[in-house]
Write an enzyme that holds these catalytic residues in place. Sequence first.
Site, PDB file in Angstrom:
ATOM      1  N   ARG A 168      11.987  -6.265   5.039  1.00 50.66           N
ATOM      2  CA  ARG A 168      12.019  -4.850   5.424  1.00 50.66           C
ATOM      3  C   ARG A 168      12.541  -4.692   6.854  1.00 50.66           C
ATOM      4  O   ARG A 168      13.261  -3.755   7.151  1.00 50.66           O
ATOM      5  CB  ARG A 168      10.624  -4.231   5.297  1.00 50.66           C
ATOM      6  CG  ARG A 168      10.611  -2.750   5.636  1.00 50.66           C
ATOM      7  CD  ARG A 168       9.325  -2.070   5.273  1.00 50.66           C
ATOM      8  NE  ARG A 168       8.219  -2.555   6.073  1.00 50.66           N
ATOM      9  CZ  ARG A 168       6.949  -2.157   5.900  1.00 50.66           C
ATOM     10  NH1 ARG A 168       6.656  -1.301   4.960  1.00 50.66           N
ATOM     11  NH2 ARG A 168       5.994  -2.632   6.666  1.00 50.66           N
ATOM     12  N   LYS A 220       0.838  -1.209   0.000  1.00 53.94           N
ATOM     13  CA  LYS A 220       0.000   0.000   0.000  1.00 53.94           C
ATOM     14  C   LYS A 220       0.874   1.261   0.000  1.00 53.94           C
ATOM     15  O   LYS A 220       0.658   2.170  -0.786  1.00 53.94           O
ATOM     16  CB  LYS A 220      -0.941   0.029   1.226  1.00 53.94           C
ATOM     17  CG  LYS A 220      -1.879  -1.167   1.290  1.00 53.94           C
ATOM     18  CD  LYS A 220      -2.811  -1.107   2.492  1.00 53.94           C
ATOM     19  CE  LYS A 220      -2.128  -1.184   3.843  1.00 53.94           C
ATOM     20  NZ  LYS A 220      -1.619  -2.507   4.208  1.00 53.94           N
TER      21      LYS A 220
HETATM   22  P1  B4P Z   1       0.964   0.492   8.025  1.00 50.06           P
HETATM   23  O1  B4P Z   1       1.935   1.562   8.139  1.00 50.06           O
HETATM   24  O2  B4P Z   1      -0.331   0.782   7.341  1.00 50.06           O
HETATM   25  O3  B4P Z   1       1.783  -0.593   7.242  1.00 50.06           O
HETATM   26  P2  B4P Z   1       1.721  -1.999   6.597  1.00 50.06           P
HETATM   27  O4  B4P Z   1       0.310  -2.534   6.543  1.00 50.06           O
HETATM   28  O5  B4P Z   1       2.713  -2.766   7.384  1.00 50.06           O
HETATM   29  O6  B4P Z   1       2.342  -1.957   5.135  1.00 50.06           O
HETATM   30  P3  B4P Z   1       2.038  -1.626   3.586  1.00 50.06           P
HETATM   31  O7  B4P Z   1       0.957  -2.453   2.977  1.00 50.06           O
HETATM   32  O8  B4P Z   1       1.911  -0.145   3.449  1.00 50.06           O
HETATM   33  O9  B4P Z   1       3.336  -2.167   2.897  1.00 50.06           O
HETATM   34  P4  B4P Z   1       4.545  -1.478   2.115  1.00 50.06           P
HETATM   35  O10 B4P Z   1       4.149  -0.800   0.853  1.00 50.06           O
HETATM   36  O11 B4P Z   1       5.273  -0.642   3.079  1.00 50.06           O
HETATM   37  O12 B4P Z   1       0.583  -0.116   9.487  1.00 50.06           O
HETATM   38  C1  B4P Z   1       1.486  -0.275  10.561  1.00 50.06           C
HETATM   39  C2  B4P Z   1       0.748  -0.381  11.901  1.00 50.06           C
HETATM   40  O13 B4P Z   1       0.116   0.890  12.221  1.00 50.06           O
HETATM   41  C3  B4P Z   1      -0.408  -1.383  12.004  1.00 50.06           C
HETATM   42  O14 B4P Z   1       0.038  -2.693  12.330  1.00 50.06           O
HETATM   43  C4  B4P Z   1      -1.268  -0.762  13.150  1.00 50.06           C
HETATM   44  O15 B4P Z   1      -0.755  -1.072  14.426  1.00 50.06           O
HETATM   45  C5  B4P Z   1      -1.113   0.733  12.932  1.00 50.06           C
HETATM   46  N1  B4P Z   1      -2.214   1.318  12.126  1.00 50.06           N
HETATM   47  C6  B4P Z   1      -2.074   1.931  10.917  1.00 50.06           C
HETATM   48  N2  B4P Z   1      -3.271   2.341  10.445  1.00 50.06           N
HETATM   49  C7  B4P Z   1      -4.200   1.967  11.372  1.00 50.06           C
HETATM   50  C8  B4P Z   1      -5.623   2.103  11.438  1.00 50.06           C
HETATM   51  N3  B4P Z   1      -6.334   2.666  10.464  1.00 50.06           N
HETATM   52  N4  B4P Z   1      -6.259   1.606  12.544  1.00 50.06           N
HETATM   53  C9  B4P Z   1      -5.581   1.029  13.547  1.00 50.06           C
HETATM   54  N5  B4P Z   1      -4.235   0.877  13.537  1.00 50.06           N
HETATM   55  C10 B4P Z   1      -3.529   1.330  12.446  1.00 50.06           C
HETATM   56  O16 B4P Z   1       5.380  -2.751   1.678  1.00 50.06           O
HETATM   57  C11 B4P Z   1       5.973  -3.642   2.588  1.00 50.06           C
HETATM   58  C12 B4P Z   1       7.327  -4.105   2.050  1.00 50.06           C
HETATM   59  O17 B4P Z   1       7.160  -4.809   0.817  1.00 50.06           O
HETATM   60  C13 B4P Z   1       8.298  -2.951   1.771  1.00 50.06           C
HETATM   61  O18 B4P Z   1       9.563  -3.300   2.246  1.00 50.06           O
HETATM   62  C14 B4P Z   1       8.284  -2.836   0.245  1.00 50.06           C
HETATM   63  O19 B4P Z   1       9.515  -2.372  -0.261  1.00 50.06           O
HETATM   64  C15 B4P Z   1       8.021  -4.272  -0.178  1.00 50.06           C
HETATM   65  N6  B4P Z   1       7.308  -4.340  -1.455  1.00 50.06           N
HETATM   66  C16 B4P Z   1       6.297  -3.526  -1.870  1.00 50.06           C
HETATM   67  N7  B4P Z   1       5.884  -3.892  -3.103  1.00 50.06           N
HETATM   68  C17 B4P Z   1       6.642  -4.984  -3.473  1.00 50.06           C
HETATM   69  C18 B4P Z   1       6.683  -5.823  -4.650  1.00 50.06           C
HETATM   70  N8  B4P Z   1       5.863  -5.641  -5.688  1.00 50.06           N
HETATM   71  N9  B4P Z   1       7.561  -6.850  -4.654  1.00 50.06           N
HETATM   72  C19 B4P Z   1       8.403  -7.062  -3.602  1.00 50.06           C
HETATM   73  N10 B4P Z   1       8.430  -6.289  -2.471  1.00 50.06           N
HETATM   74  C20 B4P Z   1       7.554  -5.268  -2.413  1.00 50.06           C
END
Ligand code: B4P
Length: 194
Positions: free
Chosen positions: A128, A14
């Site tokens: 990551r 995302k």
């Molecule tokens: P978030 O910051 O939203 O993060 P995420 O779900 O871990 O990751 P995202 O899907 O954005 O992945 P990304 O692109 O970074 O949440 C973190 C925490 O915050 C939650 O656990 C919660 O505690 C809290 N929180 C946030 N919002 C909330 C809400 N609304 N309510 C309650 N709590 C909330 O990608 C991940 C990795 O994959 C990166 O290293 C990237 O380089 C890699 N990647 C991306 N695309 C790729 C591809 N095509 N191929 C290979 N690797 C890839």
Amino acid sequence: MFNLILFGPPGSGKGTQSEKLIAKYNLKHLSTGDLLRSEISRKTALGLEAKKFMDKGQLVPDEVVIGMISSALDANPGAVGFLFDGFPRTAAQAEALDKLLELKNNSINVMLALDVTEEELVKRLVKRGETSGRTDDNNGNVIRTRIIEYHKKTSPVADHYRKANKVVLVKGEGSVDDIFKGLTKEIDARMKKS
Ligand code: B4P
């Protein structure tokens, strides 16, 4: 206005795709994960409270994130549209978002849901965690908790928007550019109509 939710499990890309989408469409990026991490790095009371949940892989309480989004919407009255990244993550957050947008005579145009296997999610988050310094990425149990939280509390959010016929599943594996193409195809088709 064009309002888009980028949806998917933790690690589905995302954040990665949002960066590219906001550059192309000039939308205002609202990432609750980024907003919370900014509160943590500034050591605000909200950040210190949120950190307790994030470090365990749990969702932060609804009222905290809904308040943050409400303020962000009010702070950007001239936006051409919003890209919601990581929000809404519970049914209560989805209902609150619909109401907040309704107050502005607006609504969600589409939810694009990134489709990624669990095996690939864990691989990406572990990778990551080796470099990001994010405390929620460098522990296998915390990563598992985040995925369990997603299935229990976040996946019902897609049902909420499915009822309104607004959900489109997009391939979330492969190169970042190919996934981006899949997303822009869906956005372009809907922007023309709106
Ligand atoms: P978030 O910051 O939203 O993060 P995420 O779900 O871990 O990751 P995202 O899907 O954005 O992945 P990304 O692109 O970074 O949440 C973190 C925490 O915050 C939650 O656990 C919660 O505690 C809290 N929180 C946030 N919002 C909330 C809400 N609304 N309510 C309650 N709590 C909330 O990608 C991940 C990795 O994959 C990166 O290293 C990237 O380089 C890699 N990647 C991306 N695309 C790729 C591809 N095509 N191929 C290979 N690797 C890839």
